[in-house]
Scaffold this active site. Structure first.
Site, PDB file in Angstrom:
ATOM      1  N   ASP B 332       0.833  -1.208   0.000  1.00 15.96           N
ATOM      2  CA  ASP B 332       0.000   0.000   0.000  1.00 15.96           C
ATOM      3  C   ASP B 332       0.864   1.253   0.000  1.00 15.96           C
ATOM      4  OD1 ASP B 332       0.846  -0.810   2.603  1.00 15.96           O
ATOM      5  OD2 ASP B 332      -0.452   0.728   3.466  1.00 15.96           O
ATOM      6  N   GLU B 333       0.289   2.328  -0.454  1.00 17.90           N
ATOM      7  CA  GLU B 333       0.847   3.679  -0.331  1.00 17.90           C
ATOM      8  C   GLU B 333       2.298   3.787  -0.803  1.00 17.90           C
ATOM      9  OE1 GLU B 333      -1.701   5.771   3.124  1.00 17.90           O
ATOM     10  OE2 GLU B 333      -0.073   4.555   3.905  1.00 17.90           O
TER      11      GLU B 333
END
Lengths: 555, 555
Positions: B332-333
């Site tokens: 993620d991210e």
């Protein structure tokens, strides 16, 4: 001037971590190590509660085991330990006349009459530290500051900023916390632990919202049926001995216990023992939100003479249990529709030839008369001043709760006030709606009130300089629909410390900078970690990575 | 039909308080009292963990001391105790072939391969109760249901709704809870207590987000420097023995521990031990929010072959510590600007002739290859499917977190998914912003996600019937910027029980009514009170007044 200021900031800012910040302070950069024979002595005879406070301070200094909140937790200070001078002791000097009074005696004086000032010095030459004060309260506040000045690294207890000179006194006398023990019950030890934490941030007042519509957890000697019928369970009652214990525990920690018997609204539970005195009591069945702000509905039939007499007698009995010079008769959220539909109330109004407002005023005057007679100051919620036509003694204190903006109107009416606004200080907001079948509902006072919200509160916003003397202080509050012993500490701490600094320190830190959340955060971390070390479950404000790197998690 | 339904509601609703609600249940209205010689026996030889589960169930029934949540806490049931038949015991019958397997063996099977079904009967004629199941997990789930059927009034332990017949199995196999132990550390006992509470509501998966940018609290045998350099403190490390204890404790309670090593983002702390592998690591100074979503910034240089090899080796080492068939590599991210500015990354991309996305895919394929080789299923956060061009095995499981709406796109790509949406299931939202100098800031995922929000989640919203098989379940999650041991229980419980029922029971209660917050609330109160009795600090959902008066605090 500018260069001096810069120097001060650079040398002091990283180590300075008192909460609340003192009003005046100068510090140096010498490390002083606590002597293994360190002791605290008092010039003169210490009263028992001062001796106990000294014992607690000694214990905190030795057992906080608090490493500085920087990377390495103080490892960089260790190099200075070897050649550091030792602090042999701390001497408390009372500068008042006569024998040193007890903290407890002073703590229950009218909050505006107390003296909390003190001077604290830790010399850099290895001589003893001193706390000088004209009151026992001042000595106690000094001890509370003193115990926050020390860190521990690998067994060495030290302060890295000697010489330290602090001259301190609060900006506002009333610095409080309110707990509601009716919606959910809190055992005595939870209250005592809360009083401890309050004292660590120099609060003066525990506003105890003891009873409300939900339950009556207070044993009132002349009215035993109230708790017998109205407590949640027999085990959920504060006995007279419990109340005395709480008052004494608080007083020994510089805290006054201001009781509240909220009337005439928020009294449904009285109807369990005295149904004749309560209008529109919800005893079973669905909640009717047109006659109350929350379940269960039910309000005292204040217009009925027998009920008014009952309530006044009850105010007297409850106030007799407490030593505080203040007593709150509440007066918030009175629902008129409930009374409009209530035959006994309407009959009584008609018989007396009084309007609703006239009867409410007569009732309140009667309640306050017994308080005044007992030398106590009445306290009310803001509606008594802003929504009703009630005759109040000019010394009445008004709790501003609906909106911080309402302080202006209260001050304009010339009343002294305590800030307790829901838009800054309600600790229960933001947890979602709690009424059943309220899908996706938020709390009425969303959003969550962060510590930053509370910290940014301006006590004099909307107040003229002529009215400034009316502002006595403020408090954060916990209404307990969604709280209990399980989350008391995490909901309250360290958030409630925010207002403790707002009302002690005011808007300027001792280095001349304006108080703001950025320079407050490292210090708030510090007192939070100390709270945890002392057994209060105060929550993390940030990842530990940020807590030990002041400024590096700033946006 | 209508009258039958009414009858059922009247007789059963007030007593029925299981959480999660079983799929099928019929009950009567006879009181059966637990015999003083009550015991639980197993047909065949019970494995050790089943015997321990039986001991716990016996203890809970005897020690929950749980009064029914009605006024009087069961006093109205007492009249039926005298003539009530006694329940002599409970017999567990395993209907699978061979010896009874251990719960622990079954709990670490692929979550989709487990069998949790059981049948539970408590006759009204005084004969023994039975739990019948084709698996140890099924017997264990039955025990968990059984222990919620009993109340205590003045020492008498009883159920008031015999005969009871339950046939049960979950709607979805994955019912989880995620805990982040990197932002703030949680001692092993906190995790064990959390696993206990999870088991009481029949959860299957503890998603352990062990490490992140803030700290590396995991001792990895081949990489000892990671925790030596990257743990917050030496005491804040999960040793290999700790990990094994947590896995075993979970497995004995029907819970699989799914580890996550989030890569290539969220890895700043690796740079403490291996600076050569981390781009744009924030080691000191201010936070730059253009290169990370939160401080400290720092991501693995996945495009650099040596770093990729390092990460793959680390995935292998970490996964070897765990018995789970699933392993999350995160994803993620990922902040691309960080890599755009990173010379080693740019040089590596150029040397390999790969684009950023190609390199990311190559890296992910390499990580997943070691998992597949070890017989494990890779798990990723949704960006790996929705924001990047990464080659993934079709059996990869996708965690949907950014928005519940993203489940549709993930399902359209044919991937199996677990619901973990921030707009329903993030337990940390609503506590205010935590970055320094963020005056009056709220959390990014405001408002607070209430239990009602979580409970109203529809697992099949935006999912076609053809795709329904891709939905494996869901979980609530705690990111711990503002959490620690001090508020773990209050933040998590009973809220996280909401999804446990959503994914076990589905949308229909056993009486045929649609599940909704109104009929859930009394049952959620019940399991909350049991949690408190068992030492988990689950919070009050309402004033006690409301908790014992189902429906009377409905709006």
């Amino acid at each position: 001037m500018f260069s001096k200021f810069l120097l001060f900031t650079v040398l002091v800012a990283p180590v300075f971590s008192l909460w609340p910040a003192p009003r005046q302070m100068t510090t140096g950069s010498k490390t002083i190590v606590l002597s293994s024979s360190f002791s605290i002595t008092v010039k003169g005879t210490a009263p028992a509660d001062l001796s106990q406070a000294i014992a607690r301070t000694t214990s905190f200094i030795k057992n906080d085991n608090m490493g500085r909140l920087i990377v390495g937790r103080g490892s960089t200070d260790a190099a200075s330990f070897k050649k550091a001078l030792q602090l042999p002791g701390l001497t408390l000097k009372y500068t008042g006349s006569g024998a040193i009074p007890s903290i407890s005696t002073e703590a229950v004086q009218d909050v505006t009459a107390r003296n909390e000032q003190y001077t604290l010095k830790i010399p850099a030459d290895g001589s003893a530290a001193t706390i000088t004060a004209p009151s026992a309260l001042g000595l106690f506040r000094g001890l509370t500051t003193f115990e926050q000045l020390f860190y521990t690294y690998e067994g060495t207890i030290y302060t890295a900023e000697a010489p330290i000179s602090i001259t301190d006194s609060p900006a506002y006398p009333y610095r409080g916390f309110m707990l509601d023990t009716s919606r959910n019950y809190f055992p005595v030890p939870d209250i005592l632990r809360t009083l401890d934490a309050m004292s660590w941030v120099k609060m003066t007042t525990f506003h105890w919202h003891i009873v409300d519509s939900n339950s009556w957890p207070l044993q009132v000697p002349s009215f035993p049926q109230l708790s017998a019928q109205g407590a949640y369970e027999a085990s959920m009652v504060y006995s007279k001995a419990d109340v005395s214990q709480i008052i004494a525990y608080a007083a020994a920690r510089g805290i006054d216990v201001m009781p509240e018997f909220d009337t005439p609204g928020h009294t449904s539970v009285i109807g369990d023992a005295y149904p004749e005195h309560v209008a529109c009591q919800q005893t079973s069945g669905a909640y009717d939100d047109t006659v109350a702000n929350e379940p269960p509905s039910g309000q005292l039939r204040f217009a009925v003479p027998a009920t008014s007499d009952f309530a006044v007698s009850l105010v007297k009995s409850i106030s007799n249990l407490f030593t505080s010079k203040w007593f709150s008769t509440g007066g918030d959220e009175i629902n008129q529709k409930c009374y409009d539909n209530d035959a006994p109330t309407q009959a009584a109004l008609k018989a007396a030839g009084l309007t609703f407002e006239q009867a409410l005023s007569k009732f309140t005057v009667a309640e306050h008369a017994v308080l005044t007679k007992a030398g106590k100051t009445p306290v009310v919620w803001e509606e008594m001043v802003l929504s009703h036509n009630v005759t109040l003694s000019p010394d009445t204190v008004v709790l501003v709760w609906i909106s911080s903006a309402d302080a202006t109107a209260v001050a304009e009416k010339g009343f002294r006030l305590v800030h307790a606004p829901s838009d800054y200080f309600y600790l229960d907001c933001g947890g979602g709606g709690w009424l059943g079948n309220f899908v996706g509902g938020n709390s009425w006072c969303d959003p969550f009130k962060t510590w930053q919200d509370a910290y940014s509160f301006d006590p004099l916003n909307g107040i003229t300089s002529d009215q400034a003397h009316l502002v006595l202080g403020g408090q954060q509050l916990l209404w307990t629909e969604q709280s209990g012993p399980e989350n008391l500490d995490p909901v309250v701490w360290p958030r409630a410390a925010a207002s403790a600094e707002v009302f002690w320190t005011g808007k300027t830190l001792p280095d001349g900078t304006a108080a703001n959340v950025q320079n407050a955060l490292p210090r708030l971390h510090d007192i939070r970690y100390r709270m945890v070390q002392r057994g209060v479950m105060a929550i993390n404000l940030q990842p530990y990575w940020c807590a030990v790197r002041p400024g590096e998690c700033d946006l």
